[in-house]
Motif scaffolding. Structure first.
Motif, PDB file in Angstrom:
ATOM      1  N   GLY A   1     -77.607 -34.876 -94.338  1.00 24.51           N
ATOM      2  CA  GLY A   1     -78.673 -34.343 -95.178  1.00 24.51           C
ATOM      3  C   GLY A   1     -78.194 -33.760 -96.499  1.00 24.51           C
ATOM      4  N   VAL A   2     -76.917 -33.976 -96.843  1.00 23.02           N
ATOM      5  CA  VAL A   2     -76.352 -33.439 -98.078  1.00 23.02           C
ATOM      6  C   VAL A   2     -75.883 -34.618 -98.927  1.00 23.02           C
ATOM      7  N   ASN A   3     -76.154 -34.596-100.221  1.00 20.29           N
ATOM      8  CA  ASN A   3     -75.663 -35.621-101.125  1.00 20.29           C
ATOM      9  C   ASN A   3     -74.143 -35.680-101.011  1.00 20.29           C
ATOM     10  N   SER A   4     -73.598 -36.882-100.890  1.00 18.08           N
ATOM     11  CA  SER A   4     -72.150 -37.018-100.662  1.00 18.08           C
ATOM     12  C   SER A   4     -71.326 -36.481-101.831  1.00 18.08           C
ATOM     13  N   ASN A   5     -71.823 -36.612-103.056  1.00 19.44           N
ATOM     14  CA  ASN A   5     -71.091 -36.070-104.205  1.00 19.44           C
ATOM     15  C   ASN A   5     -71.081 -34.550-104.184  1.00 19.44           C
ATOM     16  N   LEU A   6     -72.198 -33.947-103.802  1.00 20.08           N
ATOM     17  CA  LEU A   6     -72.271 -32.487-103.681  1.00 20.08           C
ATOM     18  C   LEU A   6     -71.339 -32.010-102.572  1.00 20.08           C
ATOM     19  N   ALA A   7     -71.335 -32.722-101.466  1.00 17.71           N
ATOM     20  CA  ALA A   7     -70.448 -32.357-100.348  1.00 17.71           C
ATOM     21  C   ALA A   7     -68.984 -32.436-100.777  1.00 17.71           C
ATOM     22  N   THR A   8     -68.643 -33.466-101.535  1.00 24.24           N
ATOM     23  CA  THR A   8     -67.270 -33.602-102.029  1.00 24.24           C
ATOM     24  C   THR A   8     -66.912 -32.444-102.956  1.00 24.24           C
ATOM     25  N   ALA A   9     -67.847 -32.059-103.809  1.00 25.66           N
ATOM     26  CA  ALA A   9     -67.597 -30.943-104.734  1.00 25.66           C
ATOM     27  C   ALA A   9     -67.380 -29.638-103.977  1.00 25.66           C
ATOM     28  N   ILE A  10     -68.168 -29.412-102.934  1.00 25.09           N
ATOM     29  CA  ILE A  10     -68.008 -28.194-102.124  1.00 25.09           C
ATOM     30  C   ILE A  10     -66.632 -28.207-101.460  1.00 25.09           C
ATOM     31  N   ARG A  11     -66.281 -29.335-100.861  1.00 23.84           N
ATOM     32  CA  ARG A  11     -64.973 -29.460-100.207  1.00 23.84           C
ATOM     33  C   ARG A  11     -63.850 -29.233-101.221  1.00 23.84           C
ATOM     34  N   THR A  12     -63.997 -29.808-102.398  1.00 23.00           N
ATOM     35  CA  THR A  12     -62.970 -29.687-103.418  1.00 23.00           C
ATOM     36  C   THR A  12     -62.808 -28.244-103.881  1.00 23.00           C
ATOM     37  N   ALA A  13     -63.921 -27.532-104.008  1.00 15.95           N
ATOM     38  CA  ALA A  13     -63.857 -26.121-104.403  1.00 15.95           C
ATOM     39  C   ALA A  13     -63.094 -25.299-103.363  1.00 15.95           C
ATOM     40  N   VAL A  14     -63.347 -25.589-102.109  1.00 15.12           N
ATOM     41  CA  VAL A  14     -62.635 -24.876-101.040  1.00 15.12           C
ATOM     42  C   VAL A  14     -61.142 -25.193-101.094  1.00 15.12           C
ATOM     43  N   VAL A  15     -60.806 -26.467-101.283  1.00 12.55           N
ATOM     44  CA  VAL A  15     -59.399 -26.868-101.383  1.00 12.55           C
ATOM     45  C   VAL A  15     -58.746 -26.200-102.588  1.00 12.55           C
ATOM     46  N   LEU A  16     -59.463 -26.143-103.699  1.00 15.79           N
ATOM     47  CA  LEU A  16     -58.934 -25.517-104.916  1.00 15.79           C
ATOM     48  C   LEU A  16     -58.595 -24.046-104.676  1.00 15.79           C
ATOM     49  N   VAL A  17     -59.513 -23.317-104.075  1.00 15.99           N
ATOM     50  CA  VAL A  17     -59.280 -21.897-103.789  1.00 15.99           C
ATOM     51  C   VAL A  17     -58.106 -21.741-102.822  1.00 15.99           C
ATOM     52  N   MET A  18     -58.069 -22.576-101.801  1.00 19.41           N
ATOM     53  CA  MET A  18     -56.990 -22.486-100.816  1.00 19.41           C
ATOM     54  C   MET A  18     -55.634 -22.810-101.457  1.00 19.41           C
ATOM     55  N   ALA A  19     -55.578 -23.861-102.276  1.00 20.03           N
ATOM     56  CA  ALA A  19     -54.319 -24.254-102.901  1.00 20.03           C
ATOM     57  C   ALA A  19     -53.803 -23.172-103.845  1.00 20.03           C
ATOM     58  N   TRP A  20     -54.686 -22.644-104.704  1.00 21.73           N
ATOM     59  CA  TRP A  20     -54.251 -21.580-105.620  1.00 21.73           C
ATOM     60  C   TRP A  20     -53.909 -20.302-104.862  1.00 21.73           C
ATOM     61  N   GLY A  21     -54.598 -20.057-103.756  1.00 24.55           N
ATOM     62  CA  GLY A  21     -54.244 -18.918-102.915  1.00 24.55           C
ATOM     63  C   GLY A  21     -52.819 -19.035-102.403  1.00 24.55           C
ATOM     64  N   MET A  22     -52.427 -20.248-101.979  1.00 25.48           N
ATOM     65  CA  MET A  22     -51.059 -20.475-101.504  1.00 25.48           C
ATOM     66  C   MET A  22     -50.051 -20.333-102.644  1.00 25.48           C
ATOM     67  N   VAL A  23     -50.428 -20.771-103.844  1.00 28.44           N
ATOM     68  CA  VAL A  23     -49.535 -20.630-105.002  1.00 28.44           C
ATOM     69  C   VAL A  23     -49.221 -19.157-105.233  1.00 28.44           C
TER      70      VAL A  23
END
Length: 137
Positions: free
Chosen positions: A26-48
């Motif tokens: 029920g979620v647009n696949s591009n929106l879902a990808t953007a949400i996932r990417t935002a989470v990955v971005l925060v997690m990656a910079w958190g590890m940095v």
């Protein structure tokens, strides 16, 4: 150690596929990808920052920047395609086809990185391709 980390990567990738298949309903696949990417971005910079690796930013060469950016663009394209495929297809069929990236990586590593393409690698690539076709068709 590399094997343990690679195995953990596979476990997390499997979890990603199942969690995404449920979450994308029920979620647009591009929106879902953007949400996932935002989470990955925060997690990656958190590890940095957690590992105090941010000091290395200034020492990255121009060549490395170009290839890291290109890699990021390829990752983004891959994720957009993957999420759309996962949304409209069955996870048990989409995931094996996605894993053909192993075979494609072997070919690209041979062609561009001049890595050895051994008989063992050829047999493994053939088996992965055959297994993918069996699972997806």
């Amino acid at each position: 150690m590399w094997f343990v980390l690679a195995l953990l990567s596979a476990v997390f990738a499997a979890a990603t596929s199942i969690l995404a298949k449920v979450g994308i309903e029920g979620v647009n696949s591009n929106l879902a990808t953007a949400i996932r990417t935002a989470v990955v971005l925060v997690m990656a910079w958190g590890m940095v920052f957690l590992t105090d690796a941010q000091a290395g930013l200034g020492s990255i060469s121009r060549r490395s920047w170009v290839f890291l950016i290109l890699s990021g663009l390829a990752t983004g394209a891959s994720w957009l395609c993957y999420y759309r495929a996962l949304q409209i297809g069955e996870a048990s069929k989409v995931v094996p086809v996605d894993k053909l990236s192993v075979v494609i990586t072997l070919v690209l590593a041979f062609a561009f990185l001049h890595e050895k393409f051994t008989p063992k690698a050829l047999i493994g690539a053939a088996l992965i391709t055959a297994g993918t076709l069996v699972m997806a068709l």
